[in-house]
Design a protein around this motif. Structure first.
Motif, short mmCIF file in Angstrom:
data_model
loop_
_atom_site.label_atom_id
_atom_site.label_comp_id
_atom_site.label_asym_id
_atom_site.label_seq_id
_atom_site.Cartn_x
_atom_site.Cartn_y
_atom_site.Cartn_z
N GLU A 51 0.82 -1.21 0.00
CA GLU A 51 0.00 0.00 0.00
C GLU A 51 0.85 1.26 0.00
OE1 GLU A 51 -3.20 0.11 -0.28
OE2 GLU A 51 -3.60 -2.03 -0.16
N ALA A 52 1.99 1.23 0.67
CA ALA A 52 2.81 2.44 0.80
C ALA A 52 4.26 2.04 1.03
CB ALA A 52 2.31 3.32 1.93
N GLN A 53 5.13 3.02 0.93
CA GLN A 53 6.57 2.77 1.05
C GLN A 53 7.24 4.00 1.64
OE1 GLN A 53 8.47 1.18 -2.50
NE2 GLN A 53 10.22 2.52 -2.23
N ILE A 54 8.17 3.77 2.55
CA ILE A 54 8.98 4.84 3.12
C ILE A 54 10.42 4.60 2.72
CG2 ILE A 54 9.80 5.92 5.25
CD1 ILE A 54 7.15 5.04 6.53
N GLY A 55 11.01 5.55 2.00
CA GLY A 55 12.39 5.41 1.57
C GLY A 55 12.54 4.41 0.45
N GLY A 56 13.71 3.83 0.36
CA GLY A 56 14.05 2.92 -0.72
C GLY A 56 15.26 3.43 -1.47
N GLY A 331 23.75 3.81 -1.61
CA GLY A 331 24.35 3.59 -0.30
C GLY A 331 24.88 2.20 -0.05
N ALA A 332 24.83 1.30 -1.02
CA ALA A 332 25.28 -0.07 -0.78
C ALA A 332 25.80 -0.67 -2.09
CB ALA A 332 24.15 -0.92 -0.22
N THR A 333 26.52 -1.74 -1.96
CA THR A 333 27.19 -2.37 -3.09
C THR A 333 26.21 -2.78 -4.19
OG1 THR A 333 28.90 -3.20 -1.62
CG2 THR A 333 28.70 -4.26 -3.77
N PRO A 410 15.93 6.15 3.43
CA PRO A 410 16.36 4.90 4.08
C PRO A 410 16.12 3.70 3.18
CG PRO A 410 15.10 6.27 5.59
CD PRO A 410 14.96 6.89 4.23
N SER A 411 17.16 2.90 2.99
CA SER A 411 17.00 1.81 2.03
C SER A 411 17.24 0.45 2.66
CB SER A 411 17.93 2.00 0.84
OG SER A 411 19.28 1.98 1.25
N TYR A 676 4.53 -4.14 8.31
CA TYR A 676 5.64 -3.31 7.83
C TYR A 676 6.79 -4.24 7.46
CZ TYR A 676 3.06 0.58 9.81
OH TYR A 676 2.09 1.51 10.08
N VAL A 677 7.31 -4.05 6.28
CA VAL A 677 8.33 -4.95 5.74
C VAL A 677 9.62 -4.17 5.50
CG1 VAL A 677 8.88 -6.63 3.95
CG2 VAL A 677 6.48 -6.19 4.56
N ALA A 678 10.69 -4.58 6.16
CA ALA A 678 12.02 -4.07 5.83
C ALA A 678 12.46 -4.83 4.59
CB ALA A 678 12.99 -4.29 6.99
N ALA A 679 12.45 -4.12 3.46
CA ALA A 679 12.56 -4.80 2.17
C ALA A 679 13.87 -4.52 1.48
CB ALA A 679 11.39 -4.41 1.27
N GLU A 680 14.96 -4.67 2.17
CA GLU A 680 16.29 -4.46 1.65
C GLU A 680 16.37 -3.13 0.93
OE1 GLU A 680 17.98 -6.63 -1.68
OE2 GLU A 680 19.38 -7.58 -0.33
N MET A 681 16.61 -3.10 -0.36
CA MET A 681 16.73 -1.84 -1.07
C MET A 681 15.38 -1.16 -1.28
SD MET A 681 19.83 -1.16 -1.55
CE MET A 681 21.48 -1.76 -1.89
N GLY A 682 14.30 -1.83 -0.91
CA GLY A 682 12.97 -1.26 -1.07
C GLY A 682 12.53 -0.41 0.09
N GLY A 683 13.39 -0.15 1.05
CA GLY A 683 13.02 0.67 2.18
C GLY A 683 12.03 -0.02 3.10
N LEU A 684 11.15 0.76 3.69
CA LEU A 684 10.13 0.24 4.59
C LEU A 684 8.80 0.25 3.85
CD1 LEU A 684 9.74 -0.65 7.58
CD2 LEU A 684 8.97 1.67 8.02
N GLN A 685 8.20 -0.92 3.66
CA GLN A 685 6.97 -1.03 2.89
C GLN A 685 5.82 -1.42 3.81
OE1 GLN A 685 6.99 -2.09 -0.98
NE2 GLN A 685 9.16 -1.87 -1.30
N ILE A 686 4.64 -0.91 3.51
CA ILE A 686 3.48 -1.10 4.36
C ILE A 686 2.42 -1.87 3.58
CG2 ILE A 686 1.75 0.03 5.80
CD1 ILE A 686 3.64 2.49 5.83
N VAL A 687 1.94 -2.95 4.17
CA VAL A 687 0.97 -3.82 3.52
C VAL A 687 -0.27 -3.90 4.41
CG1 VAL A 687 0.48 -6.17 2.75
CG2 VAL A 687 2.73 -5.16 2.32
N ALA A 688 -1.44 -3.76 3.81
CA ALA A 688 -2.71 -3.94 4.51
C ALA A 688 -3.33 -5.25 4.02
CB ALA A 688 -3.65 -2.77 4.25
N PRO A 689 -3.21 -6.33 4.78
CA PRO A 689 -3.77 -7.61 4.33
C PRO A 689 -5.29 -7.53 4.16
CG PRO A 689 -2.24 -7.93 6.13
CD PRO A 689 -2.47 -6.47 6.04
#
Length: 689
Positions: A51-56, A331-333, A410-411, A676-689
């Motif tokens: 549904e949404a994403q913070i950073g990445g 910010g990363a390899t 933030p990624s 809330y999913v810490a999704a590596e290079m995808g930042g913080l992602q928000i899912v509403a099941p």
């Protein structure tokens, strides 16, 4: 020291990665309540998008009229960059079919090269919610887009150059195409009237193709430039063509006569030249771990390498606009290119459960800098590219750009914790350290600062006015958060292994310390008071039913009695050798265990001295993180995103749907019905099941 708040929380919130604030969830609280009201508690969720994403990680960018457009995985994000010292995130699109590969903008109209998703046009008049206007499908992959004279020029991979009429961006219209011998990755068009327009196409292994596009219905190749590397992007300034030739460096070509281009040589760069822009006799190349390279080509036969813009870790894209240069920094390899079809975003994925945990090298986001006129760097070469980079001995006057500000995105988030009273969330972001996320304006959370921990921040936990960080081989870092917005590092506690997970209970800190097993730290004395060795590699520690459970990878799930924290005692073991055990969550007396490639296990913990495996469910990719909400088990399934497991019958758990995410799902946090999913290079992602 006050007792840990986790000690009195429900089992779900005792999970070390389930400490995200209600404040950060407030933007979607209404959405979550709606879902609660309209969906059965135990109804299996359908597949969908986050549904949404913070950073990445920012892999592509464009700037127009003081607004930056960022490609962060499958999202198009908007930022206000009028104030270069304090850029602000404004909003984002819905998730796209593919990771964004390139962006072009004209006023409020934004064109996104979306790989296999084709060319997507957005109306960005409301940057909080960019709205899709039209979409042009592709049979291959749209890798780049350039605008010129009411037309869009697409680098369409194996299909070559594609020309599109965008005079009405809501109704795109094909004009023509030219197949190229390689896979087109980048395109630029020489400034001039439409009848004499020349397109330059970076065609991967076949160099650069020079195309007369005066008649867009019948584009024709009139010349080419062979290159020793892999031509990934091109840019024209005057009669000079600059080629980002990956490991071949930045090549300089005289195109005064486009039909007969003359290769003048190359400037070797410290990293792989991926993207390039040019203006006023200068070329600016995003060179991955070589940062931003600035080359003066006012004398094309003697290109002069200027000092790089400082502070950039891994540059993936570069934009010029209004006397400024904007650089996307992941910010990363990033792995080297192996196939033209593998996009930059895919190459960012570096998580390997069988290897060391990932680590960001520095703050990710969009750097804003002003252009500076200076002299060349002593020793810069104009000879053909060599394998070694140029040695730079810059003076203060030798710079090509001066830093103005950074929009932090933030990624590589691995964990998060919320401050109990302030609108602040702390993110563990690898070598970046701890990122402070200000959620005062809950509609627009802002990353306000980074705090280096000295090591690799993998996990965070709060107890009173202290933030504890599992800091890799640097041990455990202790930060003072008396002023929540300005954390101060107080100390590092050396540990014998590699700190990967941290949780707090009854004023003591429990650390999953890699090869050293479980370590108990008295934070008041900043000293180890207890330790229990484990046979493999301790990854996470979670409390349930008064016991500490250590996820020990091949050592299985290990139940530990810590009633005497100075002498932790092993009381039970299960799943030893059954998988790569890296996370655990409890629900209704069942322990759900993430087992890497083995999927998810259900364990009966009613008798801790006799833990029993009662069920197992495969996952689409390796199971890395897990949380439980009632009878539904949510699994971070790596590159396959977030997967739901129906756990109503633990002996026969079943697949219950999945969510497509940017990045690679690693750690999970939960708030009610929001995940809330810490999704590596995808930042913080928000899912509403």
């Amino acid at each position: 020291m006050t007792a840990s708040p986790a000690a009195s929380r429900p089992p779900l919130l005792q999970h070390r990665a389930v400490r995200l604030a209600l404040l950060i969830g407030a933007p979607l609280l209404t959405l979550g309540l709606w879902w609660l009201a309209t969906h059965r508690y135990d109804a299996p969720p359908a597949a969908g998008l986050a549904e949404a994403q913070i950073g990445g990680a920012v892999g592509a960018a464009a700037v127009a009229d003081g607004r930056a457009w960022l490609g962060t995985g499958r999202r198009l994000q908007a930022a206000d960059v009028h104030d270069a010292a304090s850029p602000t995130l404004l909003g984002q699109s819905a998730a796209l079919p593919e990771a964004v590969r390139a962006i072009a903008a004209a006023g409020d109209t934004v064109y996104v090269a979306d790989g296999a998703g084709g060319l997507i046009v957005f109306d960005g008049a409301d940057p909080a919610r960019p709205a899709e206007m039209d979409r042009l499908p592709t049979t291959w992959s749209v890798n780049d887009v350039t605008l010129n004279g009411g037309r869009a020029y697409l680098a369409e991979g194996e299909r070559g150059l594609r020309i599109v009429d965008v005079s009405d961006p809501a109704h795109l219209r094909d004009l023509g195409r030219l197949d190229t011998p390689g896979d087109s990755l980048g395109v630029d068009v020489a400034v001039g009237d439409a009848a004499h327009a020349i397109a330059y196409v970076a065609d991967w292994g076949t160099g650069v193709r020079v195309v007369d596009v005066g008649d867009p219905a019948a584009p024709r190749e009139i010349g080419f430039v062979d290159t020793p590397g892999e031509a990934s992007d091109v840019a024209v300034t005057g009669d000079v063509l600059c080629i980002a030739d990956r490991l071949g460096g930045l090549r300089v070509v005289d195109v005064g006569d486009p039909a007969h281009p003359r290769d003048l040589g190359a400037v070797p760069l410290a990293g792989s030249a991926e993207r390039v822009v040019a203006a006023d006799g200068r070329c600016y190349a995003a060179a991955l771990d070589g940062g931003l390279a600035v080359v003066d080509v006012t004398t094309p036969a003697k290109p002069r390498l200027l000092a790089p813009l400082p502070g950039i870790t891994v540059a993936t894209d570069v934009i010029l606009d209004g006397g400024r240069v904007y650089v996307a920094d992941v910010g990363a390899t990033v792995r080297p290119s192996q196939d033209s079809r593998v996009d930059l975003w895919s190459r960012m994925h570096m998580w390997g459960i069988e290897n060391r945990p990932p680590a960001a090298d520095g703050p990710a986001g969009l750097h804003v800098a002003e252009l500076v006129r200076g002299e060349s760097v002593a020793g810069a070469s104009s000879a053909p590219a060599a394998s070694a980079p140029v040695t730079r001995t810059a003076t203060a006057a030798d710079i090509g750009a001066r830093s103005l500000g950074l929009l932090i995105s933030p990624s590589l988030i691995e964990d998060a914790a919320d401050h109990p009273t302030a609108p602040i969330v702390y993110l563990a972001d690898g070598n970046t350290g701890v990122i402070v996320l200000d959620v005062t304006d809950i509609r627009h959370p802002r990353a306000t600062r980074t705090v280096s921990t000295g090591g690799v921040a993998h996990s965070v936990a709060i107890d009173g006015a202290r933030l504890y960080v599992a800091d890799g081989t640097n041990g455990m870092a202790i930060l003072d958060i008396t002023d929540p917005a300005v954390p101060r590092k107080l100390a590092s506690v050396p540990l014998p292994g590699e700190a990967l997970g941290v949780t707090v209970r009854d004023g003591l800190v429990y650390v999953a310390d890699g090869p050293a097993g479980l370590v108990v730290v008295d934070p008041t004395a900043a000293a180890i008071i207890g330790q229990l060795d484990t046979p493999s590699f301790s990854w996470t520690v979670v409390f349930s039913g008064g016991l500490a459970y250590v996820c020990d990878r091949s050592g299985g799930l290990r139940a530990v009695d810590v009633s005497d924290p100075r002498a932790p005692r092993l009381v039970g073991v299960v799943l030893e050798g059954a998988g790569d055990i890296v996370d655990m969550a409890e629900g209704d007396g069942v322990l759900w265990v993430a087992g890497g490639p083995a999927g998810v296990f259900a364990v009966d913990a009613s008798t801790p001295t006799d833990l029993k495996l009662i069920g197992q469910a495969p996952t689409k990719d390796r199971a890395i993180g897990v949380v439980v909400d009632g009878r539904t088990v949510y699994v971070a399934a790596g590159n396959e995103g977030l997967q739901a497991i129906d756990g109503r019958d633990p002996a026969a758990p079943k697949d219950a749907g999945a969510w497509i995410l940017s990045g690679s799902a690693e750690r999970l946090m939960a708030m009610g019905k929001l995940i809330y999913v810490a999704a590596e290079m995808g930042g913080l992602q928000i899912v509403a099941p």
